[in-house]
Design an enzyme around this catalytic site. Structure first.
Site, PDB file in Angstrom:
ATOM      1  N   GLN A 276      -2.554 -12.502   7.606  1.00 23.62           N
ATOM      2  CA  GLN A 276      -2.819 -12.136   6.178  1.00 23.62           C
ATOM      3  C   GLN A 276      -2.316 -13.110   5.204  1.00 23.62           C
ATOM      4  O   GLN A 276      -2.960 -13.748   4.140  1.00 23.62           O
ATOM      5  CB  GLN A 276      -2.389 -10.784   6.134  1.00 23.62           C
ATOM      6  CG  GLN A 276      -2.369 -10.577   4.251  1.00 23.62           C
ATOM      7  CD  GLN A 276      -1.983  -8.959   4.260  1.00 23.62           C
ATOM      8  OE1 GLN A 276      -2.736  -8.009   4.332  1.00 23.62           O
ATOM      9  NE2 GLN A 276      -0.598  -8.666   3.793  1.00 23.62           N
TER      10      GLN A 276
ATOM     11  N   MET B 196       0.971  -1.208   0.048  1.00 26.37           N
ATOM     12  CA  MET B 196      -0.075  -0.016   0.098  1.00 26.37           C
ATOM     13  C   MET B 196       0.784   1.249  -0.037  1.00 26.37           C
ATOM     14  O   MET B 196       0.466   2.317   0.599  1.00 26.37           O
ATOM     15  CB  MET B 196      -0.712  -0.075   1.303  1.00 26.37           C
ATOM     16  CG  MET B 196      -1.923  -1.204   1.307  1.00 26.37           C
ATOM     17  SD  MET B 196      -3.451  -0.890   2.085  1.00 26.37           S
ATOM     18  CE  MET B 196      -2.973  -0.669   3.794  1.00 26.37           C
ATOM     19  N   GLY B 197       2.264   0.997  -0.320  1.00 24.83           N
ATOM     20  CA  GLY B 197       3.073   1.980  -0.488  1.00 24.83           C
ATOM     21  C   GLY B 197       3.551   2.617   1.024  1.00 24.83           C
ATOM     22  O   GLY B 197       3.580   1.598   1.894  1.00 24.83           O
TER      23      GLY B 197
ATOM     24  N   LYS C 209       4.906 -10.171   8.979  1.00 22.28           N
ATOM     25  CA  LYS C 209       4.590  -9.136   9.938  1.00 22.28           C
ATOM     26  C   LYS C 209       3.152  -9.271   9.864  1.00 22.28           C
ATOM     27  O   LYS C 209       2.277  -9.225  11.105  1.00 22.28           O
ATOM     28  CB  LYS C 209       4.802  -7.711   9.792  1.00 22.28           C
ATOM     29  CG  LYS C 209       4.632  -6.976  10.951  1.00 22.28           C
ATOM     30  CD  LYS C 209       4.751  -5.572  11.001  1.00 22.28           C
ATOM     31  CE  LYS C 209       3.336  -5.122  11.347  1.00 22.28           C
ATOM     32  NZ  LYS C 209       2.621  -4.146  10.539  1.00 22.28           N
TER      33      LYS C 209
ATOM     34  N   GLY D  66       5.069 -10.026   3.745  1.00 23.18           N
ATOM     35  CA  GLY D  66       5.842 -10.270   5.021  1.00 23.18           C
ATOM     36  C   GLY D  66       5.365 -10.681   6.049  1.00 23.18           C
ATOM     37  O   GLY D  66       4.050 -10.918   6.240  1.00 23.18           O
TER      38      GLY D  66
ATOM     39  N   LEU E  20       6.615   2.791   1.507  1.00 24.41           N
ATOM     40  CA  LEU E  20       7.594   1.680   1.534  1.00 24.41           C
ATOM     41  C   LEU E  20       8.665   2.110   2.575  1.00 24.41           C
ATOM     42  O   LEU E  20       9.159   3.283   2.886  1.00 24.41           O
ATOM     43  CB  LEU E  20       8.448   1.533   0.174  1.00 24.41           C
ATOM     44  CG  LEU E  20       7.232   1.315  -0.845  1.00 24.41           C
ATOM     45  CD1 LEU E  20       8.026   1.280  -2.183  1.00 24.41           C
ATOM     46  CD2 LEU E  20       6.388   0.278  -0.631  1.00 24.41           C
TER      47      LEU E  20
ATOM     48  N   GLY F 100      11.352  -2.828   5.117  1.00 21.65           N
ATOM     49  CA  GLY F 100      10.589  -4.343   5.175  1.00 21.65           C
ATOM     50  C   GLY F 100       9.875  -4.641   3.705  1.00 21.65           C
ATOM     51  O   GLY F 100      10.091  -5.650   3.326  1.00 21.65           O
ATOM     52  N   HIS F 101       9.558  -3.645   3.073  1.00 20.47           N
ATOM     53  CA  HIS F 101       8.928  -3.930   1.549  1.00 20.47           C
ATOM     54  C   HIS F 101      10.058  -4.152   0.625  1.00 20.47           C
ATOM     55  O   HIS F 101       9.908  -4.797  -0.016  1.00 20.47           O
ATOM     56  CB  HIS F 101       8.499  -2.458   1.282  1.00 20.47           C
ATOM     57  CG  HIS F 101       6.992  -2.169   2.098  1.00 20.47           C
ATOM     58  ND1 HIS F 101       6.873  -1.128   2.722  1.00 20.47           N
ATOM     59  CD2 HIS F 101       5.813  -2.770   2.026  1.00 20.47           C
ATOM     60  CE1 HIS F 101       5.642  -0.801   3.285  1.00 20.47           C
ATOM     61  NE2 HIS F 101       4.952  -2.039   2.799  1.00 20.47           N
TER      62      HIS F 101
HETATM   63  O1  PAF Z   1      -0.033  -5.811   3.481  1.00 18.67           O
HETATM   64  C1  PAF Z   1      -0.452  -5.111   2.805  1.00 18.67           C
HETATM   65  O2  PAF Z   1       0.121  -3.776   2.810  1.00 18.67           O
HETATM   66  C2  PAF Z   1      -1.815  -5.107   2.081  1.00 18.67           C
HETATM   67  O3  PAF Z   1      -2.865  -5.669   3.034  1.00 18.67           O
HETATM   68  C3  PAF Z   1      -1.914  -5.888   0.711  1.00 18.67           C
HETATM   69  C4  PAF Z   1      -1.261  -7.278   0.759  1.00 18.67           C
HETATM   70  C5  PAF Z   1      -1.009  -4.902  -0.022  1.00 18.67           C
HETATM   71  C6  PAF Z   1      -3.097  -5.626   0.121  1.00 18.67           C
HETATM   72  O4  PAF Z   1      -3.883  -4.423   0.184  1.00 18.67           O
END
Ligand code: PAF
Length: 287
Positions: free
Chosen positions: A158, A32-33, A154, A152, A35, A38-39
Protein backbone atom coordinates in the site's frame (compact mmCIF):
# COMPACT_ATOMS: atom_id res chain seq x y z
CA UNK A 1 -8.88 16.91 26.13
CA UNK A 2 -10.96 15.05 23.57
CA UNK A 3 -9.70 15.79 20.06
CA UNK A 4 -11.84 18.01 17.88
CA UNK A 5 -14.08 15.86 15.67
CA UNK A 6 -14.95 17.02 12.15
CA UNK A 7 -17.46 15.17 10.00
CA UNK A 8 -17.92 17.40 6.99
CA UNK A 9 -15.49 18.18 4.17
CA UNK A 10 -16.49 21.86 4.17
CA UNK A 11 -15.67 22.22 7.90
CA UNK A 12 -12.36 20.43 7.40
CA UNK A 13 -11.57 22.73 4.49
CA UNK A 14 -12.06 25.87 6.62
CA UNK A 15 -9.94 24.46 9.44
CA UNK A 16 -7.11 23.41 7.14
CA UNK A 17 -7.18 26.77 5.38
CA UNK A 18 -6.70 28.59 8.66
CA UNK A 19 -3.81 26.29 9.67
CA UNK A 20 -2.04 26.92 6.38
CA UNK A 21 -2.61 30.68 6.63
CA UNK A 22 -0.73 30.51 9.93
CA UNK A 23 2.08 28.58 8.21
CA UNK A 24 1.47 25.55 10.41
CA UNK A 25 2.65 22.16 9.26
CA UNK A 26 -0.10 19.58 8.92
CA UNK A 27 0.45 15.84 9.37
CA UNK A 28 -2.10 13.23 8.27
CA UNK A 29 -2.63 9.75 9.68
CA UNK A 30 -5.22 7.99 7.50
CA UNK A 31 -6.95 5.09 9.27
CA UNK A 32 -10.09 3.00 9.14
CA UNK A 33 -10.43 3.25 12.93
CA UNK A 34 -10.34 0.35 15.40
CA UNK A 35 -7.14 2.00 16.50
CA UNK A 36 -4.35 0.04 18.15
CA UNK A 37 -0.79 0.77 19.24
CA UNK A 38 0.37 0.61 15.61
CA UNK A 39 -1.89 3.54 14.68
CA UNK A 40 -0.91 5.39 17.83
CA UNK A 41 2.77 5.09 16.87
CA UNK A 42 1.88 6.86 13.58
CA UNK A 43 0.05 9.58 15.51
CA UNK A 44 3.05 10.06 17.80
CA UNK A 45 5.35 10.33 14.78
CA UNK A 46 3.04 12.90 13.19
CA UNK A 47 2.86 14.95 16.40
CA UNK A 48 6.67 14.99 16.45
CA UNK A 49 6.92 16.09 12.83
CA UNK A 50 4.06 18.54 12.41
CA UNK A 51 2.19 21.29 14.24
CA UNK A 52 -1.25 19.75 13.76
CA UNK A 53 -2.21 16.14 13.19
CA UNK A 54 -5.33 15.10 11.36
CA UNK A 55 -6.35 11.49 12.02
CA UNK A 56 -8.92 10.33 9.51
CA UNK A 57 -11.22 7.51 10.56
CA UNK A 58 -13.21 6.16 7.64
CA UNK A 59 -14.00 2.56 6.73
CA UNK A 60 -13.61 3.06 3.02
CA UNK A 61 -16.18 0.99 1.10
CA UNK A 62 -14.39 1.21 -2.25
CA UNK A 63 -11.38 -0.78 -1.08
CA UNK A 64 -13.47 -3.80 -0.09
CA UNK A 65 -14.68 -6.25 -2.73
CA UNK A 66 -18.09 -7.92 -2.42
CA UNK A 67 -17.78 -10.76 0.08
CA UNK A 68 -14.93 -9.14 2.00
CA UNK A 69 -15.30 -7.89 5.58
CA UNK A 70 -16.65 -4.34 4.99
CA UNK A 71 -19.81 -4.96 7.07
CA UNK A 72 -18.06 -6.70 9.91
CA UNK A 73 -15.01 -4.38 9.99
CA UNK A 74 -14.81 -3.09 13.60
CA UNK A 75 -16.19 0.41 14.14
CA UNK A 76 -15.12 1.64 17.58
CA UNK A 77 -15.22 5.43 17.38
CA UNK A 78 -15.69 6.08 21.13
CA UNK A 79 -12.72 3.90 21.99
CA UNK A 80 -10.65 5.46 19.18
CA UNK A 81 -11.38 8.95 20.52
CA UNK A 82 -10.43 7.86 24.04
CA UNK A 83 -7.08 6.52 22.76
CA UNK A 84 -6.43 9.75 20.85
CA UNK A 85 -7.38 11.84 23.86
CA UNK A 86 -4.29 10.47 25.62
CA UNK A 87 -2.07 11.80 22.81
CA UNK A 88 -3.83 15.15 22.62
CA UNK A 89 -1.79 16.88 25.34
CA UNK A 90 -1.13 19.94 23.20
CA UNK A 91 -4.66 19.87 21.79
CA UNK A 92 -3.46 19.69 18.23
CA UNK A 93 -5.22 16.55 17.02
CA UNK A 94 -8.21 16.79 14.71
CA UNK A 95 -10.25 13.68 13.94
CA UNK A 96 -11.90 13.66 10.54
CA UNK A 97 -14.60 11.03 10.40
CA UNK A 98 -16.85 11.59 7.39
CA UNK A 99 -19.85 9.51 6.37
CA UNK A 100 -19.72 7.42 3.18
CA UNK A 101 -22.10 9.92 1.50
CA UNK A 102 -19.77 12.78 2.40
CA UNK A 103 -16.80 10.99 0.80
CA UNK A 104 -18.67 9.46 -2.12
CA UNK A 105 -21.64 11.69 -2.94
CA UNK A 106 -24.15 10.72 -5.60
CA UNK A 107 -22.62 10.78 -9.10
CA UNK A 108 -19.10 10.04 -7.92
CA UNK A 109 -17.28 8.70 -10.98
CA UNK A 110 -13.53 9.34 -10.65
CA UNK A 111 -11.03 6.76 -9.41
CA UNK A 112 -7.24 6.57 -9.18
CA UNK A 113 -6.00 3.40 -10.86
CA UNK A 114 -2.30 2.71 -10.24
CA UNK A 115 -0.52 0.19 -12.47
CA UNK A 116 2.97 -1.25 -11.89
CA UNK A 117 3.50 -1.79 -8.22
CA UNK A 118 -0.24 -2.17 -7.54
CA UNK A 119 -0.64 -5.17 -9.81
CA UNK A 120 1.20 -8.11 -8.19
CA UNK A 121 0.52 -9.72 -4.77
CA UNK A 122 -2.48 -7.94 -3.17
CA UNK A 123 -3.36 -6.68 -6.64
CA UNK A 124 -3.79 -10.28 -7.84
CA UNK A 125 -5.81 -11.47 -4.89
CA UNK A 126 -7.81 -8.25 -4.35
CA UNK A 127 -7.93 -6.71 -7.85
CA UNK A 128 -10.06 -3.67 -6.93
CA UNK A 129 -8.45 -2.98 -3.55
CA UNK A 130 -5.74 -0.48 -4.45
CA UNK A 131 -8.05 1.49 -6.71
CA UNK A 132 -10.19 2.15 -3.64
CA UNK A 133 -7.18 2.88 -1.43
CA UNK A 134 -5.52 5.25 -3.91
CA UNK A 135 -8.78 7.08 -4.54
CA UNK A 136 -9.62 7.67 -0.89
CA UNK A 137 -6.03 8.53 0.05
CA UNK A 138 -5.75 11.10 -2.76
CA UNK A 139 -9.07 12.59 -1.64
CA UNK A 140 -7.73 12.79 1.93
CA UNK A 141 -4.51 14.44 0.71
CA UNK A 142 -6.57 17.01 -1.17
CA UNK A 143 -8.98 17.62 1.68
CA UNK A 144 -6.34 17.96 4.38
CA UNK A 145 -3.63 19.60 2.24
CA UNK A 146 -1.26 17.65 4.51
CA UNK A 147 2.45 18.39 4.29
CA UNK A 148 3.35 14.90 5.48
CA UNK A 149 1.40 11.64 5.79
CA UNK A 150 2.21 8.58 7.90
CA UNK A 151 1.58 4.96 6.96
CA UNK A 152 2.59 1.70 8.63
CA UNK A 153 5.00 -0.71 6.99
CA UNK A 154 2.58 -3.54 7.71
CA UNK A 155 0.81 -2.52 4.51
CA UNK A 156 4.10 -2.36 2.62
CA UNK A 157 2.60 -2.65 -0.85
CA UNK A 158 0.00 0.00 0.00
CA UNK A 159 2.80 2.43 0.87
CA UNK A 160 4.54 1.71 -2.45
CA UNK A 161 1.28 2.26 -4.33
CA UNK A 162 0.73 5.59 -2.56
CA UNK A 163 4.31 6.66 -3.25
CA UNK A 164 3.77 5.79 -6.91
CA UNK A 165 0.68 7.96 -7.44
CA UNK A 166 2.16 10.79 -5.36
CA UNK A 167 5.13 10.82 -7.75
CA UNK A 168 3.05 10.33 -10.88
CA UNK A 169 0.45 12.96 -10.05
CA UNK A 170 2.81 15.50 -8.41
CA UNK A 171 0.93 15.46 -5.13
CA UNK A 172 2.74 17.87 -2.78
CA UNK A 173 2.95 15.58 0.25
CA UNK A 174 5.82 13.68 1.89
CA UNK A 175 5.12 10.03 2.63
CA UNK A 176 6.68 8.58 5.74
CA UNK A 177 6.60 4.84 6.35
CA UNK A 178 6.78 3.82 10.01
CA UNK A 179 7.93 0.43 11.36
CA UNK A 180 5.51 -2.43 11.97
CA UNK A 181 4.27 -2.58 15.57
CA UNK A 182 4.17 -6.11 16.93
CA UNK A 183 2.61 -7.75 19.95
CA UNK A 184 5.16 -9.12 22.42
CA UNK A 185 4.97 -12.55 20.83
CA UNK A 186 5.63 -11.15 17.34
CA UNK A 187 2.15 -10.91 15.79
CA UNK A 188 1.94 -7.77 13.64
CA UNK A 189 -0.73 -5.47 15.07
CA UNK A 190 -3.84 -5.26 12.92
CA UNK A 191 -7.45 -4.26 13.45
CA UNK A 192 -8.34 -7.65 11.96
CA UNK A 193 -6.51 -9.57 14.72
CA UNK A 194 -9.67 -9.24 16.78
CA UNK A 195 -11.40 -11.67 14.39
CA UNK A 196 -9.03 -14.46 15.54
CA UNK A 197 -10.16 -17.10 18.04
CA UNK A 198 -7.64 -17.90 20.81
CA UNK A 199 -6.49 -20.95 18.87
CA UNK A 200 -6.16 -19.08 15.57
CA UNK A 201 -4.37 -16.22 17.35
CA UNK A 202 -1.75 -18.73 18.49
CA UNK A 203 -1.38 -20.24 15.02
CA UNK A 204 -1.16 -16.76 13.46
CA UNK A 205 2.28 -16.44 15.00
CA UNK A 206 3.54 -18.59 12.11
CA UNK A 207 3.68 -15.45 9.93
CA UNK A 208 6.19 -13.53 12.05
CA UNK A 209 8.01 -16.77 12.91
CA UNK A 210 8.52 -17.61 9.24
CA UNK A 211 9.85 -14.10 8.51
CA UNK A 212 12.29 -14.35 11.42
CA UNK A 213 13.46 -17.74 10.18
CA UNK A 214 13.92 -16.38 6.64
CA UNK A 215 15.99 -13.50 7.96
CA UNK A 216 18.22 -15.90 9.90
CA UNK A 217 18.64 -18.12 6.82
CA UNK A 218 19.64 -15.16 4.66
CA UNK A 219 21.76 -13.14 7.06
CA UNK A 220 23.19 -15.70 9.45
CA UNK A 221 23.36 -18.87 7.37
CA UNK A 222 24.17 -17.10 4.12
CA UNK A 223 21.48 -18.97 2.16
CA UNK A 224 20.70 -17.00 -0.99
CA UNK A 225 18.65 -19.47 -2.98
CA UNK A 226 15.14 -18.01 -3.21
CA UNK A 227 13.40 -21.36 -3.65
CA UNK A 228 15.04 -22.77 -0.52
CA UNK A 229 14.01 -19.80 1.61
CA UNK A 230 10.48 -19.81 0.17
CA UNK A 231 10.08 -23.54 0.84
CA UNK A 232 11.08 -23.07 4.48
CA UNK A 233 8.61 -20.17 4.91
CA UNK A 234 5.81 -22.20 3.33
CA UNK A 235 6.53 -25.13 5.61
CA UNK A 236 6.21 -22.89 8.69
CA UNK A 237 2.96 -21.36 7.41
CA UNK A 238 1.34 -24.63 6.43
CA UNK A 239 -1.54 -25.97 8.54
CA UNK A 240 -4.82 -27.64 7.58
CA UNK A 241 -6.71 -24.51 8.69
CA UNK A 242 -4.44 -22.06 6.81
CA UNK A 243 -4.41 -21.15 3.18
CA UNK A 244 -1.50 -19.23 1.74
CA UNK A 245 -2.36 -16.51 -0.79
CA UNK A 246 1.28 -15.69 -1.45
CA UNK A 247 4.84 -15.86 -0.20
CA UNK A 248 6.80 -13.28 -2.21
CA UNK A 249 10.53 -12.71 -2.02
CA UNK A 250 10.89 -9.62 -4.16
CA UNK A 251 12.61 -6.36 -4.97
CA UNK A 252 11.35 -3.85 -2.36
CA UNK A 253 10.86 -1.11 -4.99
CA UNK A 254 9.09 -2.99 -7.77
CA UNK A 255 7.66 -5.88 -5.74
CA UNK A 256 8.69 -8.14 -8.61
CA UNK A 257 10.99 -11.16 -8.26
CA UNK A 258 14.66 -10.31 -8.54
CA UNK A 259 16.56 -11.58 -11.57
CA UNK A 260 17.84 -15.14 -11.40
CA UNK A 261 17.38 -17.68 -8.63
CA UNK A 262 19.38 -15.83 -6.00
CA UNK A 263 18.43 -13.28 -3.37
CA UNK A 264 20.12 -9.87 -3.52
CA UNK A 265 19.89 -7.40 -0.66
CA UNK A 266 17.84 -5.42 0.03
CA UNK A 267 14.98 -7.84 -0.40
CA UNK A 268 11.38 -7.72 0.77
CA UNK A 269 9.46 -10.78 1.93
CA UNK A 270 5.69 -10.38 1.89
CA UNK A 271 3.12 -12.86 3.10
CA UNK A 272 -0.65 -13.15 2.91
CA UNK A 273 -2.23 -16.08 4.70
CA UNK A 274 -5.76 -16.95 5.67
CA UNK A 275 -5.74 -18.25 9.22
CA UNK A 276 -9.16 -19.90 9.53
CA UNK A 277 -11.33 -17.17 7.97
CA UNK A 278 -9.07 -14.23 8.72
CA UNK A 279 -6.74 -12.94 6.05
CA UNK A 280 -3.49 -11.70 7.58
CA UNK A 281 -0.52 -9.99 5.95
CA UNK A 282 3.00 -9.40 7.23
CA UNK A 283 6.35 -8.51 5.73
CA UNK A 284 9.99 -7.83 6.38
CA UNK A 285 12.62 -5.91 4.44
CA UNK A 286 16.07 -7.42 4.80
CA UNK A 287 18.91 -5.03 4.14
O1 PAF B 1 -4.37 1.27 5.79
C1 PAF B 1 -5.56 1.60 5.96
O2 PAF B 1 -6.10 1.57 7.08
C2 PAF B 1 -6.38 2.05 4.76
O3 PAF B 1 -6.06 1.32 3.63
C3 PAF B 1 -6.28 3.55 4.49
C4 PAF B 1 -4.88 3.96 4.12
C5 PAF B 1 -6.74 4.33 5.73
C6 PAF B 1 -7.21 3.94 3.33
O4 PAF B 1 -8.54 3.65 3.61
Amino acid sequence: MKPQVVRECSALHSLVKSLHLQNLRVGLVPTMGALHAGHISLVKESLKNSDWTIVSIFVNPTQFAPGEDFEKYPRTLENDLALLEKENGNQNIIVFTPSADEMYPKNFFTYVDVAGVAKPLEGQFRPTHFRGVATVVLKLFNMTQADIAFFGQKDFQQVQVIRQFVRDLNVPVTIQMCPIKREEDGLAMSSRNRYLSADARQRALCLSRSLKRAKAMILEEGIRDRATVEAEIREILTHPKHSIDYVAIVDPETLLPQEGAGIQLPVAILLAVRVDDTRLIDNMVIE
